[in-house]
Design a protein around this motif. Structure first.
Motif, PDB file in Angstrom:
ATOM      1  N   TRP A  55       0.820  -1.204   0.000  1.00  8.79           N
ATOM      2  CA  TRP A  55       0.000   0.000   0.000  1.00  8.79           C
ATOM      3  C   TRP A  55       0.863   1.267   0.000  1.00  8.79           C
ATOM      4  CZ3 TRP A  55      -5.401   0.184  -0.097  1.00  8.79           C
ATOM      5  CH2 TRP A  55      -6.053  -1.045  -0.003  1.00  8.79           C
ATOM      6  N   SER A  56       2.015   1.203  -0.611  1.00  6.25           N
ATOM      7  CA  SER A  56       2.912   2.361  -0.622  1.00  6.25           C
ATOM      8  C   SER A  56       2.217   3.569  -1.243  1.00  6.25           C
ATOM      9  CB  SER A  56       4.178   2.037  -1.413  1.00  6.25           C
ATOM     10  OG  SER A  56       4.925   1.031  -0.773  1.00  6.25           O
ATOM     11  N   GLY A  57       2.350   4.712  -0.572  1.00  2.00           N
ATOM     12  CA  GLY A  57       1.751   5.949  -1.047  1.00  2.00           C
ATOM     13  C   GLY A  57       0.420   6.285  -0.422  1.00  2.00           C
ATOM     14  N   PHE A  58      -0.181   5.354   0.329  1.00  6.23           N
ATOM     15  CA  PHE A  58      -1.474   5.648   0.956  1.00  6.23           C
ATOM     16  C   PHE A  58      -1.272   6.734   2.019  1.00  6.23           C
ATOM     17  CE2 PHE A  58      -4.993   5.107   3.878  1.00  6.23           C
ATOM     18  CZ  PHE A  58      -6.073   4.946   3.020  1.00  6.23           C
ATOM     19  N   PRO A  59      -2.001   7.876   1.952  1.00 10.60           N
ATOM     20  CA  PRO A  59      -1.722   9.016   2.840  1.00 10.60           C
ATOM     21  C   PRO A  59      -2.395   8.882   4.203  1.00 10.60           C
ATOM     22  CG  PRO A  59      -3.435   9.594   1.277  1.00 10.60           C
ATOM     23  CD  PRO A  59      -3.022   8.184   0.938  1.00 10.60           C
ATOM     24  N   PHE A  60      -1.755   9.484   5.211  1.00  7.32           N
ATOM     25  CA  PHE A  60      -2.307   9.575   6.564  1.00  7.32           C
ATOM     26  C   PHE A  60      -2.192  11.024   7.036  1.00  7.32           C
ATOM     27  CE2 PHE A  60      -1.026   5.141   6.215  1.00  7.32           C
ATOM     28  CZ  PHE A  60      -2.097   4.467   6.766  1.00  7.32           C
ATOM     29  N   PRO A  61      -3.062  11.913   6.545  1.00  8.90           N
ATOM     30  CA  PRO A  61      -2.950  13.334   6.921  1.00  8.90           C
ATOM     31  C   PRO A  61      -3.237  13.562   8.395  1.00  8.90           C
ATOM     32  CG  PRO A  61      -4.971  12.935   5.688  1.00  8.90           C
ATOM     33  CD  PRO A  61      -4.184  11.658   5.627  1.00  8.90           C
ATOM     34  N   ALA A  62      -2.378  14.372   9.019  1.00  6.91           N
ATOM     35  CA  ALA A  62      -2.545  14.786  10.428  1.00  6.91           C
ATOM     36  C   ALA A  62      -2.628  13.596  11.375  1.00  6.91           C
ATOM     37  CB  ALA A  62      -3.768  15.678  10.582  1.00  6.91           C
ATOM     38  N   CYS A  63      -1.963  12.496  11.063  1.00  7.01           N
ATOM     39  CA  CYS A  63      -2.009  11.294  11.903  1.00  7.01           C
ATOM     40  C   CYS A  63      -0.640  11.024  12.510  1.00  7.01           C
ATOM     41  CB  CYS A  63      -2.456  10.080  11.092  1.00  7.01           C
ATOM     42  SG  CYS A  63      -4.182  10.091  10.602  1.00  7.01           S
ATOM     43  N   PRO A  64      -0.508  11.031  13.830  1.00  7.81           N
ATOM     44  CA  PRO A  64       0.744  10.578  14.441  1.00  7.81           C
ATOM     45  C   PRO A  64       0.940   9.083  14.212  1.00  7.81           C
ATOM     46  CG  PRO A  64      -0.920  10.902  16.115  1.00  7.81           C
ATOM     47  CD  PRO A  64      -1.516  11.396  14.832  1.00  7.81           C
ATOM     48  N   ALA A  65       2.092   8.573  14.556  1.00  4.42           N
ATOM     49  CA  ALA A  65       2.402   7.160  14.314  1.00  4.42           C
ATOM     50  C   ALA A  65       1.404   6.243  15.004  1.00  4.42           C
ATOM     51  CB  ALA A  65       3.821   6.856  14.786  1.00  4.42           C
ATOM     52  N   GLU A  66       0.998   6.601  16.225  1.00  6.54           N
ATOM     53  CA  GLU A  66       0.048   5.766  16.967  1.00  6.54           C
ATOM     54  C   GLU A  66      -1.286   5.646  16.234  1.00  6.54           C
ATOM     55  OE1 GLU A  66       3.086   7.387  19.707  1.00  6.54           O
ATOM     56  OE2 GLU A  66       1.847   8.189  18.081  1.00  6.54           O
ATOM     57  N   ALA A  67      -1.756   6.751  15.654  1.00 10.70           N
ATOM     58  CA  ALA A  67      -3.024   6.716  14.926  1.00 10.70           C
ATOM     59  C   ALA A  67      -2.896   5.908  13.643  1.00 10.70           C
ATOM     60  CB  ALA A  67      -3.474   8.143  14.616  1.00 10.70           C
ATOM     61  N   ARG A  68      -1.749   6.011  12.983  1.00 12.82           N
ATOM     62  CA  ARG A  68      -1.545   5.239  11.760  1.00 12.82           C
ATOM     63  C   ARG A  68      -1.562   3.736  12.053  1.00 12.82           C
ATOM     64  NH1 ARG A  68       3.759   8.176   9.788  1.00 12.82           N
ATOM     65  NH2 ARG A  68       3.439   9.583  11.544  1.00 12.82           N
ATOM     66  N   VAL A  69      -0.913   3.338  13.145  1.00 11.75           N
ATOM     67  CA  VAL A  69      -0.910   1.921  13.529  1.00 11.75           C
ATOM     68  C   VAL A  69      -2.328   1.455  13.839  1.00 11.75           C
ATOM     69  CG1 VAL A  69      -0.099   0.261  15.239  1.00 11.75           C
ATOM     70  CG2 VAL A  69       1.470   1.990  14.358  1.00 11.75           C
ATOM     71  N   ALA A  70      -3.097   2.271  14.556  1.00 15.35           N
ATOM     72  CA  ALA A  70      -4.471   1.899  14.898  1.00 15.35           C
ATOM     73  C   ALA A  70      -5.340   1.747  13.654  1.00 15.35           C
ATOM     74  CB  ALA A  70      -5.072   2.951  15.833  1.00 15.35           C
ATOM     75  N   PRO A 114      -0.720  19.073   7.958  1.00 16.76           N
ATOM     76  CA  PRO A 114      -0.910  18.741   6.528  1.00 16.76           C
ATOM     77  C   PRO A 114      -0.288  19.741   5.563  1.00 16.76           C
ATOM     78  CG  PRO A 114      -2.932  18.342   7.751  1.00 16.76           C
ATOM     79  CD  PRO A 114      -1.993  19.020   8.705  1.00 16.76           C
ATOM     80  N   ILE A 115      -0.221  21.028   5.945  1.00 13.14           N
ATOM     81  CA  ILE A 115       0.365  22.006   5.012  1.00 13.14           C
ATOM     82  C   ILE A 115       1.877  21.859   4.941  1.00 13.14           C
ATOM     83  CG2 ILE A 115      -1.513  23.652   5.302  1.00 13.14           C
ATOM     84  CD1 ILE A 115       0.237  25.198   7.245  1.00 13.14           C
ATOM     85  N   ASP A 116       2.474  21.165   5.923  1.00 15.27           N
ATOM     86  CA  ASP A 116       3.928  20.931   5.902  1.00 15.27           C
ATOM     87  C   ASP A 116       4.265  19.592   5.260  1.00 15.27           C
ATOM     88  OD1 ASP A 116       4.402  23.346   7.104  1.00 15.27           O
ATOM     89  OD2 ASP A 116       4.435  22.523   9.140  1.00 15.27           O
ATOM     90  N   ARG A 117       3.616  18.544   5.717  1.00 15.03           N
ATOM     91  CA  ARG A 117       3.879  17.211   5.179  1.00 15.03           C
ATOM     92  C   ARG A 117       2.711  16.294   5.495  1.00 15.03           C
ATOM     93  NH1 ARG A 117       5.898  13.532   9.127  1.00 15.03           N
ATOM     94  NH2 ARG A 117       6.222  14.546  11.159  1.00 15.03           N
ATOM     95  N   ILE A 118       2.521  15.310   4.645  1.00 15.10           N
ATOM     96  CA  ILE A 118       1.498  14.284   4.843  1.00 15.10           C
ATOM     97  C   ILE A 118       2.193  12.925   4.801  1.00 15.10           C
ATOM     98  CG2 ILE A 118      -0.583  13.204   3.925  1.00 15.10           C
ATOM     99  CD1 ILE A 118      -1.405  15.853   2.788  1.00 15.10           C
ATOM    100  N   PRO A 119       2.271  12.212   5.921  1.00 15.08           N
ATOM    101  CA  PRO A 119       2.915  10.894   5.917  1.00 15.08           C
ATOM    102  C   PRO A 119       2.199   9.933   4.981  1.00 15.08           C
ATOM    103  CG  PRO A 119       2.504  11.668   8.159  1.00 15.08           C
ATOM    104  CD  PRO A 119       1.757  12.582   7.245  1.00 15.08           C
ATOM    105  N   ALA A 120       2.973   9.069   4.348  1.00 10.77           N
ATOM    106  CA  ALA A 120       2.410   8.070   3.432  1.00 10.77           C
ATOM    107  C   ALA A 120       3.005   6.711   3.760  1.00 10.77           C
ATOM    108  CB  ALA A 120       2.695   8.442   1.981  1.00 10.77           C
ATOM    109  N   GLN A 121       2.203   5.693   3.582  1.00 11.10           N
ATOM    110  CA  GLN A 121       2.649   4.338   3.875  1.00 11.10           C
ATOM    111  C   GLN A 121       3.732   3.900   2.909  1.00 11.10           C
ATOM    112  OE1 GLN A 121      -0.509   1.559   4.549  1.00 11.10           O
ATOM    113  NE2 GLN A 121       0.744  -0.253   4.119  1.00 11.10           N
ATOM    114  N   GLN A 122       4.673   3.135   3.441  1.00  7.20           N
ATOM    115  CA  GLN A 122       5.747   2.556   2.639  1.00  7.20           C
ATOM    116  C   GLN A 122       5.745   1.046   2.834  1.00  7.20           C
ATOM    117  OE1 GLN A 122       7.596   4.413   0.549  1.00  7.20           O
ATOM    118  NE2 GLN A 122       6.499   6.258   1.233  1.00  7.20           N
ATOM    119  N   GLY A 123       5.432   0.293   1.792  1.00  3.00           N
ATOM    120  CA  GLY A 123       5.432  -1.158   1.875  1.00  3.00           C
ATOM    121  C   GLY A 123       4.097  -1.715   2.327  1.00  3.00           C
TER     122      GLY A 123
END
Length: 380
Positions: free
Chosen positions: A121-136, A162-171
């Motif tokens: 799912w590389s590239g799937f965005p997680f806007p405004a999500c800390p690592a804990e929220a992404r894992v959940a 989000p205006i600075d960066r939007i984390p995206a899934q890798q792998g």
């Protein structure tokens, strides 16, 4: 099975169920390996004849892995139920019998992390999500398999703007969850149970404290419950990891040595070996730590220190009926009867369950930071 041991095997797509009697009668052996971190797996062997329904099942699948064929192994020892593994079949093979003997069908599989490692799912965005929220959010997809997340917030929760960066899934989901754990010095694993069909998805620091399991007793006459036990003391294992912190104001890099002792990783041995890099080592734990926040860099250093401090290793085999229960990984256990240097408390790093008709044995690996016990006695 044995008098005080009962085995319950459940197989089926998505929701496993007890297989027909013919399948249970063909069961030859079960082996389950549970590691403290990483993937746990199983191997089930059946002795089948040419008319067995298992033979037909293998032919219908064309020998392909039954990835969505779920397997749950439960053992009841002295009235206590233990879920050993909850996983899926990843490989199956058949060995034809020789001179009229039955064929052997072997099913090999992994825990439910195998399902998390299928799609990229590389590239799937997680806007405004800390690592804990992404894992959940990632683990929520596997709730249908009974996976319940247990997420421990990290010391420094970073909420990206989000205006600075939007984390995206890798792998894959599994790769990304483990990468997020590595970024804060955490571990990720699935712990089956407490009920069949449920698993706890733990994302947090590695913990080496908690309840102590009944002692492993060696050379104690009637109290002996271990068949073999050997120890290894590796003086080259212990190192002091160094974390380099970059100070932007002074533009100076500051080296910080990380001690291996923390509240989550207390000393189990009173005399650890001298660190091999006691005179100094300019090799950092990771090359990117100087760019990370100080609390995050220290957490990663503490995780490395915990791994490097395990200078004492014990390996052995025990009979479950003599031990009186199931030895579980990721917990503490006492050892007695081996002498003052190696008696005391240990962390159970891995356990392999070998189950056959009339026999249930466990091969285990224990670790701790040094010799000589830190406690005066251990409970039998």
């Amino acid at each position: 099975m044995l008098k005080d041991v009962q085995l319950r095997l459940m197989i089926g797509p998505f929701v496993p169920a007890t297989p027909p009697r013919a399948v249970m009668e063909a069961l030859a052996s079960i082996q389950v390996t549970v590691n403290d971190v990483g993937v746990s797996g199983f191997q089930i062997k059946f002795s089948i004849d040419k008319q067995s329904p298992l033979q037909i099942l293998f032919l219908l699948t064309g020998g392909a892995p039954l990835l969505f064929m779920r397997v749950v192994v439960v053992v009841v020892v002295n009235g206590v139920s233990n879920v050993l593994i909850d996983g899926v079949i990843t490989n199956n093979e058949i060995v034809p019998g020789d001179k009229g003997s039955n064929s052997t069908l072997t099913l090999t599989g992994e825990d439910l992390t195998a399902l998390m490692n299928q799609s990229n799912w590389s590239g799937f965005p997680f806007p405004a999500c800390p690592a804990e929220a992404r894992v959940a959010l990632l683990l929520a997809k596997y709730a249908v398999f009974g996976v319940v997340p247990l997420i421990i917030p990290s010391i420094m929760i970073d909420v990206p703007i989000p205006i600075d960066r939007i984390p995206a899934q890798q792998g894959t989901d599994l790769e990304y969850i483990r990468a997020l754990a590595d970024d804060v010095g955490y571990v990720f694993y699935l712990d089956p149970g407490p009920a069949p069909g449920m698993s706890k998805a733990y994302w947090g620091p590695q913990i080496k404290v908690g309840p102590i399991q009944p002692a492993i007793s060696a050379d104690m006459d009637a109290y002996t419950n271990v068949e073999s036990l050997q120890f290894k003391f590796d003086q080259q294992q212990n190192k002091i990891p160094t974390v380099f912190i970059y100070n932007e104001e002074t533009q100076v890099i500051i080296p910080i040595p990380i001690p291996p002792i923390t509240p989550l990783n207390p000393p189990l041995g009173a005399i650890p070996p001298l660190p091999t890099n006691i005179l100094g080592d300019l090799q950092p734990v990771r090359d990117d730590l100087s760019k990370r926040p100080i609390p995050q860099a220290i957490m990663i250093g503490l995780a490395a220190a915990s791994r490097w401090a395990d200078a004492v290793t014990a390996e052995g085999t025990l009979d479950v009926t003599r031990y009186g229960g199931v030895l579980n990984a990721r917990q503490l256990v006492g050892v007695r009867g081996s002498g003052p240097a190696f008696d005391g408390l240990y962390y159970v790093k891995s356990v392999t369950h070998d189950i056959k008709r009339g026999e249930y044995k466990q091969h285990f690996k224990l670790t701790r930071n040094g010799i000589v016990s830190t406690v005066s006695s251990v409970s039998p």
